[in-house]
Design a protein around this motif. Structure first.
Motif, PDB file in Angstrom:
ATOM      1  N   SER A 154      -1.821  -9.338  -0.373  1.00 55.66           N
ATOM      2  CA  SER A 154      -0.819 -10.253   0.175  1.00 55.66           C
ATOM      3  C   SER A 154       0.180  -9.497   1.042  1.00 55.66           C
ATOM      4  O   SER A 154       0.028  -8.290   1.272  1.00 55.66           O
ATOM      5  N   GLY A 155       1.213 -10.177   1.479  1.00 56.68           N
ATOM      6  CA  GLY A 155       2.148  -9.674   2.473  1.00 56.68           C
ATOM      7  C   GLY A 155       2.901  -8.402   2.173  1.00 56.68           C
ATOM      8  O   GLY A 155       3.635  -7.912   3.027  1.00 56.68           O
ATOM      9  N   ASP A 156       2.766  -7.833   0.991  1.00 54.05           N
ATOM     10  CA  ASP A 156       3.461  -6.586   0.687  1.00 54.05           C
ATOM     11  C   ASP A 156       2.669  -5.340   1.072  1.00 54.05           C
ATOM     12  O   ASP A 156       3.201  -4.235   1.042  1.00 54.05           O
ATOM     13  N   VAL A 157       1.394  -5.516   1.409  1.00 56.78           N
ATOM     14  CA  VAL A 157       0.573  -4.384   1.830  1.00 56.78           C
ATOM     15  C   VAL A 157       0.606  -4.308   3.352  1.00 56.78           C
ATOM     16  O   VAL A 157       0.372  -5.284   4.048  1.00 56.78           O
ATOM     17  N   ARG A 158       0.897  -3.134   3.842  1.00 53.44           N
ATOM     18  CA  ARG A 158       1.066  -2.907   5.277  1.00 53.44           C
ATOM     19  C   ARG A 158      -0.286  -2.628   5.932  1.00 53.44           C
ATOM     20  O   ARG A 158      -1.200  -2.093   5.318  1.00 53.44           O
ATOM     21  N   LEU A 159      -0.393  -2.965   7.213  1.00 57.69           N
ATOM     22  CA  LEU A 159      -1.573  -2.693   8.033  1.00 57.69           C
ATOM     23  C   LEU A 159      -1.180  -1.762   9.167  1.00 57.69           C
ATOM     24  O   LEU A 159      -0.187  -1.992   9.856  1.00 57.69           O
ATOM     25  N   TRP A 160      -1.970  -0.700   9.374  1.00 61.98           N
ATOM     26  CA  TRP A 160      -1.785   0.210  10.503  1.00 61.98           C
ATOM     27  C   TRP A 160      -2.874  -0.084  11.515  1.00 61.98           C
ATOM     28  O   TRP A 160      -4.070  -0.084  11.190  1.00 61.98           O
ATOM     29  N   ILE A 161      -2.471  -0.382  12.751  1.00 66.45           N
ATOM     30  CA  ILE A 161      -3.404  -0.658  13.842  1.00 66.45           C
ATOM     31  C   ILE A 161      -3.367   0.548  14.762  1.00 66.45           C
ATOM     32  O   ILE A 161      -2.475   0.687  15.609  1.00 66.45           O
ATOM     33  N   THR A 162      -4.320   1.419  14.598  1.00 70.37           N
ATOM     34  CA  THR A 162      -4.329   2.728  15.247  1.00 70.37           C
ATOM     35  C   THR A 162      -4.217   2.654  16.766  1.00 70.37           C
ATOM     36  O   THR A 162      -3.369   3.321  17.364  1.00 70.37           O
ATOM     37  N   ASP A 163      -5.083   1.861  17.395  1.00 65.69           N
ATOM     38  CA  ASP A 163      -5.147   1.831  18.865  1.00 65.69           C
ATOM     39  C   ASP A 163      -3.831   1.410  19.519  1.00 65.69           C
ATOM     40  O   ASP A 163      -3.547   1.793  20.650  1.00 65.69           O
ATOM     41  N   PRO A 191       0.580  -8.528   7.545  1.00 64.28           N
ATOM     42  CA  PRO A 191      -0.027  -9.867   7.594  1.00 64.28           C
ATOM     43  C   PRO A 191       0.256 -10.631   6.300  1.00 64.28           C
ATOM     44  O   PRO A 191       0.476 -10.028   5.246  1.00 64.28           O
ATOM     45  N   ASP A 192       0.209 -11.946   6.364  1.00 69.88           N
ATOM     46  CA  ASP A 192       0.436 -12.745   5.159  1.00 69.88           C
ATOM     47  C   ASP A 192      -0.627 -12.460   4.107  1.00 69.88           C
ATOM     48  O   ASP A 192      -0.332 -12.429   2.916  1.00 69.88           O
ATOM     49  N   ALA A 193      -1.866 -12.246   4.543  1.00 69.93           N
ATOM     50  CA  ALA A 193      -2.939 -11.882   3.616  1.00 69.93           C
ATOM     51  C   ALA A 193      -4.038 -11.155   4.390  1.00 69.93           C
ATOM     52  O   ALA A 193      -4.232 -11.391   5.586  1.00 69.93           O
ATOM     53  N   MET A 194      -4.727 -10.262   3.692  1.00 69.16           N
ATOM     54  CA  MET A 194      -5.865  -9.537   4.264  1.00 69.16           C
ATOM     55  C   MET A 194      -6.953  -9.434   3.217  1.00 69.16           C
ATOM     56  O   MET A 194      -6.663  -9.267   2.031  1.00 69.16           O
ATOM     57  N   VAL A 195      -8.203  -9.514   3.661  1.00 65.58           N
ATOM     58  CA  VAL A 195      -9.344  -9.295   2.777  1.00 65.58           C
ATOM     59  C   VAL A 195     -10.062  -8.037   3.240  1.00 65.58           C
ATOM     60  O   VAL A 195     -10.363  -7.877   4.428  1.00 65.58           O
ATOM     61  N   VAL A 196     -10.304  -7.149   2.294  1.00 68.96           N
ATOM     62  CA  VAL A 196     -11.073  -5.936   2.558  1.00 68.96           C
ATOM     63  C   VAL A 196     -12.414  -6.070   1.851  1.00 68.96           C
ATOM     64  O   VAL A 196     -12.453  -6.414   0.669  1.00 68.96           O
ATOM     65  N   LYS A 197     -13.487  -5.840   2.580  1.00 71.35           N
ATOM     66  CA  LYS A 197     -14.809  -5.828   1.970  1.00 71.35           C
ATOM     67  C   LYS A 197     -15.100  -4.397   1.533  1.00 71.35           C
ATOM     68  O   LYS A 197     -14.872  -3.459   2.287  1.00 71.35           O
ATOM     69  N   GLY A 198     -15.576  -4.237   0.310  1.00 69.99           N
ATOM     70  CA  GLY A 198     -15.761  -2.889  -0.216  1.00 69.99           C
ATOM     71  C   GLY A 198     -14.424  -2.336  -0.653  1.00 69.99           C
ATOM     72  O   GLY A 198     -13.594  -3.036  -1.211  1.00 69.99           O
ATOM     73  N   LYS A 199     -14.216  -1.065  -0.368  1.00 69.05           N
ATOM     74  CA  LYS A 199     -12.974  -0.399  -0.789  1.00 69.05           C
ATOM     75  C   LYS A 199     -11.992  -0.299   0.379  1.00 69.05           C
ATOM     76  O   LYS A 199     -12.399  -0.096   1.516  1.00 69.05           O
ATOM     77  N   PRO A 200     -10.694  -0.409   0.074  1.00 71.80           N
ATOM     78  CA  PRO A 200      -9.704  -0.234   1.140  1.00 71.80           C
ATOM     79  C   PRO A 200      -9.676   1.215   1.619  1.00 71.80           C
ATOM     80  O   PRO A 200      -9.837   2.136   0.836  1.00 71.80           O
ATOM     81  N   ILE A 201      -9.473   1.361   2.911  1.00 73.99           N
ATOM     82  CA  ILE A 201      -9.272   2.687   3.508  1.00 73.99           C
ATOM     83  C   ILE A 201      -7.780   2.770   3.817  1.00 73.99           C
ATOM     84  O   ILE A 201      -7.224   1.895   4.492  1.00 73.99           O
ATOM     85  N   TYR A 202      -7.152   3.823   3.300  1.00 74.38           N
ATOM     86  CA  TYR A 202      -5.708   3.963   3.434  1.00 74.38           C
ATOM     87  C   TYR A 202      -5.348   4.868   4.596  1.00 74.38           C
ATOM     88  O   TYR A 202      -6.032   5.861   4.871  1.00 74.38           O
ATOM     89  N   GLY A 244      -0.640   7.787   0.960  1.00 73.94           N
ATOM     90  CA  GLY A 244      -0.215   6.771   0.007  1.00 73.94           C
ATOM     91  C   GLY A 244      -1.214   5.642  -0.133  1.00 73.94           C
ATOM     92  O   GLY A 244      -2.302   5.650   0.452  1.00 73.94           O
ATOM     93  N   LYS A 245      -0.826   4.648  -0.914  1.00 77.87           N
ATOM     94  CA  LYS A 245      -1.665   3.474  -1.165  1.00 77.87           C
ATOM     95  C   LYS A 245      -0.963   2.196  -0.716  1.00 77.87           C
ATOM     96  O   LYS A 245      -1.178   1.129  -1.279  1.00 77.87           O
ATOM     97  N   THR A 246      -0.109   2.310   0.289  1.00 79.17           N
ATOM     98  CA  THR A 246       0.663   1.151   0.741  1.00 79.17           C
ATOM     99  C   THR A 246       0.212   0.604   2.085  1.00 79.17           C
ATOM    100  O   THR A 246       0.622  -0.498   2.467  1.00 79.17           O
ATOM    101  N   THR A 247      -0.624   1.344   2.809  1.00 81.14           N
ATOM    102  CA  THR A 247      -1.021   0.939   4.153  1.00 81.14           C
ATOM    103  C   THR A 247      -2.529   1.048   4.304  1.00 81.14           C
ATOM    104  O   THR A 247      -3.099   2.111   4.082  1.00 81.14           O
ATOM    105  N   ILE A 248      -3.174  -0.065   4.679  1.00 80.17           N
ATOM    106  CA  ILE A 248      -4.616  -0.040   4.878  1.00 80.17           C
ATOM    107  C   ILE A 248      -4.954  -0.161   6.361  1.00 80.17           C
ATOM    108  O   ILE A 248      -4.098  -0.525   7.178  1.00 80.17           O
ATOM    109  N   VAL A 249      -6.216   0.137   6.686  1.00 86.03           N
ATOM    110  CA  VAL A 249      -6.647   0.105   8.085  1.00 86.03           C
ATOM    111  C   VAL A 249      -7.927  -0.703   8.310  1.00 86.03           C
ATOM    112  O   VAL A 249      -8.380  -0.806   9.448  1.00 86.03           O
ATOM    113  N   ASN A 250      -8.520  -1.274   7.241  1.00 88.61           N
ATOM    114  CA  ASN A 250      -9.853  -1.866   7.383  1.00 88.61           C
ATOM    115  C   ASN A 250     -10.015  -3.303   6.885  1.00 88.61           C
ATOM    116  O   ASN A 250     -10.984  -3.621   6.196  1.00 88.61           O
TER     117      ASN A 250
END
Length: 195
Positions: free
Chosen positions: A67-76, A83-94, A98-104
């Motif tokens: 949900s909205g407490d997890v941050r997203l890093w957009i590299t490019d 985002p309000d919500a994100m779904v990760v298939k498989g395991k999150p890539i950080y 830390g474990k607060t920002t995902i990229v996938n």
């Protein structure tokens, strides 16, 4: 005489340090830090209920929702966003250690408000599309029974499907999930106005 103040430019590292200490969340856009707008009760209801329904559906799948407490890093585009919500298939890539920002994320969900509607459907969608794993974008209108679904097909083109009215059923393509708009919007009060 009006004095022009040059906006301060921050590094991603400076932003992350400031974000740890902040009383409110902010987005990072290639050097600029922008406070996030507050949400309405309808926005919150839609986000929570969508996440609740989807979380139950994902328990038997190799995917999880954040949900909205997890941050997203957009590299490019050098962007940090929530985002309000994100779904990760498989395991999150950080991003980082830390474990607060995902990229996938494979799926990103945004509940539209009058102040973010144009950005969420425009530049933000452009930024999201640079994420290789990103396959599906869901935009939920909080003012009426209306959802836009963008799905990346095998040719790499984004296909739009619109769901209008309480009898419509949103069916995700990236994971096994469907929800009736009547059920999703059950607690929304359309009489409430933003302030």
């Amino acid at each position: 005489m009006q004095v022009k103040v040059k906006p301060q430019h921050y590094t991603p590292e400076e932003y992350l340090e400031l974000e740890k200490k902040a009383d409110y969340r902010s987005e990072y856009r290639d050097g600029r830090i922008l406070p996030m707008a507050g949400g309405t009760t309808n926005h919150n209801r839609l986000t929570l209920d969508f996440c609740t329904f989807l979380n139950l559906a994902l328990r038997q799948q190799n995917a999880e929702i954040f949900s909205g407490d997890v941050r997203l890093w957009i590299t490019d585009f050098r962007q940090y966003t929530y985002p309000d919500a994100m779904v990760v298939k498989g395991k999150p890539i950080y991003e980082g250690k830390g474990k607060t920002t995902i990229v996938n994320p494979a799926v990103i969900v945004e509940v539209l408000s009058s102040s973010t509607r144009n950005y969420d459907q425009g530049d933000k969608f452009d930024y999201y599309r640079s994420i290789p794993e990103f396959e599906e974008y869901i935009l939920i209108d909080q003012y009426r029974f209306y959802i836009k679904q963008f799905v990346k097909n095998r040719a790499g083109k984004w296909v739009l499907t619109e769901y209008t009215g309480e009898d419509s059923v949103l069916v995700l393509e990236s994971v096994e999930f469907q929800v009736e708009l009547r059920e999703l919007y059950a607690r929304v009060d359309f009489e409430l106005q933003e302030e």
